[in-house]
Design a protein around this motif. Structure first.
Motif, PDB file in Angstrom:
ATOM      1  N   SER A  37      50.046  42.036  44.181  1.00  0.00           N
ATOM      2  CA  SER A  37      49.862  41.925  42.741  1.00  0.00           C
ATOM      3  C   SER A  37      49.155  41.051  42.217  1.00  0.00           C
ATOM      4  O   SER A  37      48.455  40.975  41.179  1.00  0.00           O
ATOM      5  CB  SER A  37      51.059  42.065  41.915  1.00  0.00           C
ATOM      6  N   SER A  58      44.259  39.241  39.568  1.00  0.00           N
ATOM      7  CA  SER A  58      45.604  40.023  39.342  1.00  0.00           C
ATOM      8  C   SER A  58      45.324  41.607  39.654  1.00  0.00           C
ATOM      9  O   SER A  58      44.246  41.981  39.067  1.00  0.00           O
ATOM     10  CB  SER A  58      46.132  39.688  37.754  1.00  0.00           C
ATOM     11  N   ASP A  94      46.526  45.444  39.146  1.00  0.00           N
ATOM     12  CA  ASP A  94      47.531  46.309  38.391  1.00  0.00           C
ATOM     13  C   ASP A  94      47.039  47.767  38.437  1.00  0.00           C
ATOM     14  O   ASP A  94      45.934  47.903  37.628  1.00  0.00           O
ATOM     15  CB  ASP A  94      48.101  45.852  37.236  1.00  0.00           C
ATOM     16  N   ARG A 105      47.962  50.215  37.134  1.00  0.00           N
ATOM     17  CA  ARG A 105      48.303  50.906  35.761  1.00  0.00           C
ATOM     18  C   ARG A 105      47.893  49.911  34.481  1.00  0.00           C
ATOM     19  O   ARG A 105      48.322  50.353  33.205  1.00  0.00           O
ATOM     20  CB  ARG A 105      49.994  50.992  35.472  1.00  0.00           C
ATOM     21  N   GLY A 106      46.978  48.854  34.790  1.00  0.00           N
ATOM     22  CA  GLY A 106      46.863  48.097  33.426  1.00  0.00           C
ATOM     23  C   GLY A 106      45.711  48.459  32.926  1.00  0.00           C
ATOM     24  O   GLY A 106      44.968  49.458  33.201  1.00  0.00           O
ATOM     25  N   GLU A 107      45.363  47.986  31.854  1.00  0.00           N
ATOM     26  CA  GLU A 107      44.238  48.410  30.873  1.00  0.00           C
ATOM     27  C   GLU A 107      43.220  48.264  31.816  1.00  0.00           C
ATOM     28  O   GLU A 107      42.238  49.199  31.544  1.00  0.00           O
ATOM     29  CB  GLU A 107      44.280  47.566  29.972  1.00  0.00           C
ATOM     30  N   GLU A 155      42.893  43.663  37.484  1.00  0.00           N
ATOM     31  CA  GLU A 155      43.347  43.792  35.936  1.00  0.00           C
ATOM     32  C   GLU A 155      42.860  42.345  35.358  1.00  0.00           C
ATOM     33  O   GLU A 155      42.203  42.385  34.225  1.00  0.00           O
ATOM     34  CB  GLU A 155      44.817  43.755  35.879  1.00  0.00           C
TER      35      GLU A 155
END
Length: 214
Positions: free
Chosen positions: A136, A150, A152, A154-156, A166
């Protein structure tokens, strides 16, 4: 042996000891000066780096004419350019990475064309968060500063990026360049994608399994 000869030899011995002490003192002073000079060079390196990597996107946030998605893509490209400049892969570009994994304590990047590559300087990878197969966070180090990638899915930003990145944040302990009022030694993190500066400690796992706190 007469008294004069003994005194001459004692005086010569004393002078040799003094010369040795003076030489050692000069060596210590030179080492201290070199250490100070290297520290100043690192400080300057961090200063130059922060000046370069504070995101252009942050300066553009007040421009409502910019499309948000174009701004996000531009910030992501810029962050990956920073990675290519300061933490290059041995082959290929961070722009073309689709995933990062940790393999035998080394960072390994899988590229869009199916090839894979490690860092040009493998020792720059120092820590991570999460599982080695799906980290992550990935922490890289270049001289006096750290950089955190970072991840992710599922992040924006991560959900739109091919490598699920991310954010990319730069750390420096001597952030008088960013905020002169900040307490000495407090760590700050400048975001290259989202913009802004955050402060505080972060906890990671070093590649040898020990704690790695910043």
């Amino acid at each position: 042996m007469n008294t004069v000869t003994v005194n001459v030899r004692l005086e010569a011995t004393s002078n040799c000891v003094k010369d040795a002490d003076n030489h050692e003192s000069l060596e210590e002073e030179a080492a201290m000066n070199m250490s100070t000079e290297q520290h100043q060079q690192i400080d300057q390196s961090i200063y130059t780096f922060i000046k370069q990597v504070l995101p252009a996107a942050a300066a553009e946030q007040g421009n409502v004419a910019l499309d948000i998605e174009q701004q996000r893509q531009g910030a992501m490209r810029y962050a990956k350019q920073v990675l290519d400049t300061y933490f290059p892969l041995s082959q290929g570009s961070h722009q073309d990475v689709r995933s990062y994994v940790v393999y035998y304590n080394q960072l390994l990047a899988f590229l869009n064309d199916g090839s894979q590559s490690g860092l040009a300087q493998p020792k720059q990878f120092v820590a991570l968060c999460g599982h080695k197969c799906e980290p992550s966070s990935i922490v890289l180090k270049n001289n006096g500063f750290h950089l955190e990638i970072s991840i992710d899915p599922r992040g924006e930003n991560g959900s739109r990026d091919s490598a699920n990145i991310e954010d990319v944040q730069v750390e420096a302990a001597m952030m008088t360049i960013v905020n002169a009022q900040q307490p000495q030694g407090q760590h700050s993190w400048a975001s290259l994608i989202k913009g802004g500066v955050a402060r505080g400690q972060k906890h990671f796992t070093a590649k040898d399994g020990s704690d790695y706190c910043l």
